[in-house]
Design a protein around this motif. Structure first.
Motif, PDB file in Angstrom:
ATOM      1  N   GLY A  24       0.765  -1.228   0.000  1.00  0.00           N
ATOM      2  CA  GLY A  24       0.000   0.000   0.000  1.00  0.00           C
ATOM      3  C   GLY A  24       0.796   1.277   0.000  1.00  0.00           C
ATOM      4  N   GLU A 196      -3.622  11.275   3.624  1.00  0.00           N
ATOM      5  CA  GLU A 196      -3.892  11.526   2.210  1.00  0.00           C
ATOM      6  C   GLU A 196      -4.390  12.966   2.061  1.00  0.00           C
ATOM      7  OE1 GLU A 196      -6.760   8.658   0.937  1.00  0.00           O
ATOM      8  OE2 GLU A 196      -5.290   7.032   0.789  1.00  0.00           O
ATOM      9  N   LYS A 359     -19.868   5.700   4.149  1.00  0.00           N
ATOM     10  CA  LYS A 359     -18.541   6.303   4.247  1.00  0.00           C
ATOM     11  C   LYS A 359     -18.621   7.520   5.159  1.00  0.00           C
ATOM     12  CE  LYS A 359     -15.785   6.334   0.646  1.00  0.00           C
ATOM     13  NZ  LYS A 359     -14.809   5.298   1.010  1.00  0.00           N
ATOM     14  N   GLY A 366     -13.108   4.291   6.317  1.00  0.00           N
ATOM     15  CA  GLY A 366     -13.693   4.702   5.051  1.00  0.00           C
ATOM     16  C   GLY A 366     -14.289   6.094   5.054  1.00  0.00           C
ATOM     17  N   ASP A 371     -16.102  11.064  -2.450  1.00  0.00           N
ATOM     18  CA  ASP A 371     -15.270   9.992  -2.973  1.00  0.00           C
ATOM     19  C   ASP A 371     -14.360  10.528  -4.079  1.00  0.00           C
ATOM     20  OD1 ASP A 371     -16.851  10.200  -5.275  1.00  0.00           O
ATOM     21  OD2 ASP A 371     -17.269   8.053  -5.405  1.00  0.00           O
ATOM     22  N   ASP A 372     -13.628   9.654  -4.738  1.00  0.00           N
ATOM     23  CA  ASP A 372     -12.644  10.079  -5.740  1.00  0.00           C
ATOM     24  C   ASP A 372     -13.255  10.333  -7.113  1.00  0.00           C
ATOM     25  OD1 ASP A 372     -10.708  10.132  -3.853  1.00  0.00           O
ATOM     26  OD2 ASP A 372      -9.583   8.394  -4.578  1.00  0.00           O
ATOM     27  N   TYR A 411     -12.558   5.018  -5.415  1.00  0.00           N
ATOM     28  CA  TYR A 411     -11.322   5.311  -4.675  1.00  0.00           C
ATOM     29  C   TYR A 411     -10.120   4.866  -5.497  1.00  0.00           C
ATOM     30  CZ  TYR A 411      -7.698   4.997  -1.052  1.00  0.00           C
ATOM     31  OH  TYR A 411      -6.534   5.136  -0.331  1.00  0.00           O
ATOM     32  N   ASP A 413      -5.766   4.482  -4.770  1.00  0.00           N
ATOM     33  CA  ASP A 413      -4.830   4.518  -3.651  1.00  0.00           C
ATOM     34  C   ASP A 413      -3.652   5.455  -3.895  1.00  0.00           C
ATOM     35  OD1 ASP A 413      -3.316   3.065  -5.456  1.00  0.00           O
ATOM     36  OD2 ASP A 413      -3.019   1.323  -4.159  1.00  0.00           O
ATOM     37  N   GLN A 419      -9.044   5.623 -10.416  1.00  0.00           N
ATOM     38  CA  GLN A 419     -10.055   5.308  -9.415  1.00  0.00           C
ATOM     39  C   GLN A 419     -11.051   4.277  -9.951  1.00  0.00           C
ATOM     40  OE1 GLN A 419      -9.562   8.213 -11.113  1.00  0.00           O
ATOM     41  NE2 GLN A 419     -11.180   9.698 -10.619  1.00  0.00           N
ATOM     42  N   ARG A 422     -14.533   0.722  -4.930  1.00  0.00           N
ATOM     43  CA  ARG A 422     -13.939   0.103  -3.747  1.00  0.00           C
ATOM     44  C   ARG A 422     -14.974   0.023  -2.632  1.00  0.00           C
ATOM     45  NH1 ARG A 422      -8.581  -1.048  -3.521  1.00  0.00           N
ATOM     46  NH2 ARG A 422      -9.506  -2.624  -2.196  1.00  0.00           N
ATOM     47  N   GLN A 524      -4.287  -2.490  -6.152  1.00  0.00           N
ATOM     48  CA  GLN A 524      -4.407  -1.303  -5.314  1.00  0.00           C
ATOM     49  C   GLN A 524      -4.867  -1.746  -3.931  1.00  0.00           C
ATOM     50  OE1 GLN A 524      -6.336   2.306  -6.642  1.00  0.00           O
ATOM     51  NE2 GLN A 524      -6.253   1.674  -8.786  1.00  0.00           N
ATOM     52  N   SER A 526      -6.892  -0.363  -0.231  1.00  0.00           N
ATOM     53  CA  SER A 526      -7.691   0.667   0.421  1.00  0.00           C
ATOM     54  C   SER A 526      -7.883   0.266   1.875  1.00  0.00           C
ATOM     55  CB  SER A 526      -9.047   0.836  -0.263  1.00  0.00           C
ATOM     56  OG  SER A 526      -9.859  -0.303  -0.047  1.00  0.00           O
TER      57      SER A 526
END
Length: 550
Positions: A24, A196, A359, A366, A371-372, A411, A413, A419, A422, A524, A526
């Protein structure tokens, strides 16, 4: 911390080292720990993002998003009275995703300038146009409004990266000392920290700045019988959390007593590593003389720190829509819970099984604001009273199941990875009626109480499985009757969740976490949490893992 003190403490020749095999944390570079406190001005990131978005549109993109990410990590490893390693890493760059000719394209760069991002956006469009020559169906995105300039931050009280390395090392070594003083022969401990710093912008009109923090203290102790050579281990009962260093400042209000006769303690929003290390050594030593389980059918009482892994593997992964559709098969396959299976209204579990995805939970791994893909996060039901009612979806998946919005579970990473869908937090709702763990155990005539994670196995459709644990206690006529060893239970997902006979109430609810959950090719990772209260499952098949097949 002065460099001379740092080197003297760690016994290393340099202030920072990188562990390339650590899951990771790929693509990171070596950094001085003090540099981990730096930040990037959101106004600068907006200017960079606009350069990418404008270039993508000029090149022919009908949609574009850019993620500018700074990913920080620090890991500390100790064993007995020594520090084994301290690693601090940083990764900074931008990933740009576009749709052109109805097809996705993606490109990334670690040169974070306006010119570089514009060039990278143009490359992403070129890739999309090349991909469109073999694309059979055009991408359909669920509608998503732009949020303008917004921000979200993990609500931490103490940034773990601001805590001196010396303080963190001393805490781990103190935990090791507690284990050694209480009967352990070997002990290793670790502390993982992640930050992050993610900036998302899209042609929908969103400019989202997020600061996400995660932490995981853990250890493993081993006790040896030198006469027989037999050894047993017990891992930490901590959970990775979406919190700051305050997680390692124990609070009495966060502690939950385990069943009478076990000495176990559950933890909510804080964790006492010294207390857990002390008990771990005592339990590892007791494992050496514990009775080996007799195979058969038992009622199982499963602690949240154990049940979370079973939820993760038998509910979380099989309800990822890409697995359901057969688009994703890496890391243990697809899913038995297909859309055809759901349409038949086959029970996933008993009426006590109510599982929610989200989330949002404070302290969870989470938890994010968006989100991404720039979708505001939410909570939604996956299983209601044993019936499967929904899956986990991203913007380009929603139309497949006839829905008009994403679930906000996209998501990546790293800035350099694209993305995709996830797992969010997936949790079992606690029971509504007041019930303690001891109350639950009083109703069990022949059973086993299991806490902590162990080895497990599950098939390619997430259906047939086997799970072990960390510590096991026999339950006889409503009371704990001593430790057991060599325990694992076998079932299939339907059989297991249909045997669910109820959960303790909200006061016993806790989070389990997976810090390095793998998926995809290229791979990836998460981080995701799974909440539950202690839960009972009736007449589950238990095997003895030490017995040889005849």
């Amino acid at each position: 911390m002065k460099r001379r003190d740092f080197v003297g403490l760690t016994g290393l020749a340099t202030g920072t080292l990188w562990l390339p095999s650590l899951p990771g944390f790929g693509e990171s570079i070596l950094v001085d720990p003090a540099r981990l406190l730096e930040t990037v001005d959101p106004a600068v990131k907006k200017r960079l993002a606009d350069a990418a978005l404008n270039a993508a549109k000029s090149a022919g993109a009908t949609y574009a998003d850019v993620r500018i990410g700074r990913y920080l990590n620090q890991s500390i490893f100790t064993r007995e009275k020594q520090v084994q390693n301290i690693a601090s890493g940083e990764s900074y760059g931008a990933g740009i995703r576009v749709i052109a000719n109805g097809t996705w394209g993606f490109a990334a760069t670690n040169i974070v300038t306006e010119a570089s991002l514009a060039k990278t956006a143009q490359l992403a469009v070129e890739i999309a146009k090349a991909n469109s020559k073999v694309q059979k169906e055009k991408v359909q995105l669920a509608p998503q409004k732009g949020y303008g300039e917004v921000s979200w931050k993990t609500p931490i009280q103490r940034n773990a990266f601001e805590v001196p390395v010396k303080e963190k090392v001393e805490l781990l070594l103190a935990a090791n000392a507690k284990a050694l003083d209480n009967g352990a022969n070997f002990v290793n401990s670790s502390l993982f920290q992640v930050n992050e710093q993610k900036y998302f912008a899209s042609t929908d009109g969103s400019y989202i700045d997020q600061d996400v923090h995660r932490i995981w203290p853990t250890f493993s102790v081993t006790a040896i019988d030198r006469t027989t050579g037999k050894f047993r281990s017990r891992d930490a009962l901590s959970s990775p959390m979406g919190l700051g260093y305050e997680y390692l400042t124990p609070k009495a209000a966060d502690k939950i007593a385990g069943p009478q006769g076990t000495g176990l303690i559950g933890y909510k929003q804080s964790y006492d590593i010294l207390e857990d290390a002390t008990l771990a050594a005592q339990q590892a030593k007791a494992k050496l003389t514990a009775k080996s389980v007799t195979p058969g059918k038992y009622d199982l009482v499963l602690d949240p720190n154990h049940l979370g892994l079973t939820i993760h593997e038998s509910v979380g992964h099989p309800l990822e829509l890409d697995r359901v559709l057969g688009y994703e098969a890496n890391y243990a396959g697809t899913s038995f819970a297909t859309m055809e299976w759901k349409a038949k209204n086959i029970p996933y579990g008993s009426k006590y099984v109510n599982i929610v995805a989200d989330k949002l939970q404070p302290g969870s791994l989470g938890a994010v604001g968006y989100d991404d893909e720039g979708v505001k996060t939410k909570e939604w039901d996956l299983i209601e009273q044993g019936k499967l009612v929904d899956y986990q979806k991203t913007r380009d998946q929603a139309h497949i199941v006839g829905q008009k919005e994403s679930d906000g579970c996209s998501y990546a990473d790293s800035w350099s990875t694209v993305q995709f869908q996830r797992m969010p937090n997936v949790s079992l709702r606690p029971g509504k009626e007041k019930m303690s763990v001891d109350d639950m155990i009083k109703g069990v005539d022949k059973g086993i109480y299991i806490a902590g994670r162990g080895s497990f196995s599950i098939d390619q459709q997430r259906y047939n499985f086997q799970f072990g644990g960390t510590v096991f206690y026999a339950i006889e006529k409503g009371k704990i009757a001593g430790q057991l060893e060599d325990v694992a239970y076998q079932a299939n997902t339907q059989e297991f969740w249909n045997s669910c006979a109820g959960s303790c109430d909200q006061s016993d609810y806790r989070l389990f976490g997976s810090f390095f959950d793998g998926k995809g090719q290229p791979s990836q990772v998460s981080a995701v949490s799974h909440g539950s209260a202690t839960t009972r499952f009736n007449a589950v098949n238990v095997i003895n893992t030490a017995r040889k097949l005849s």
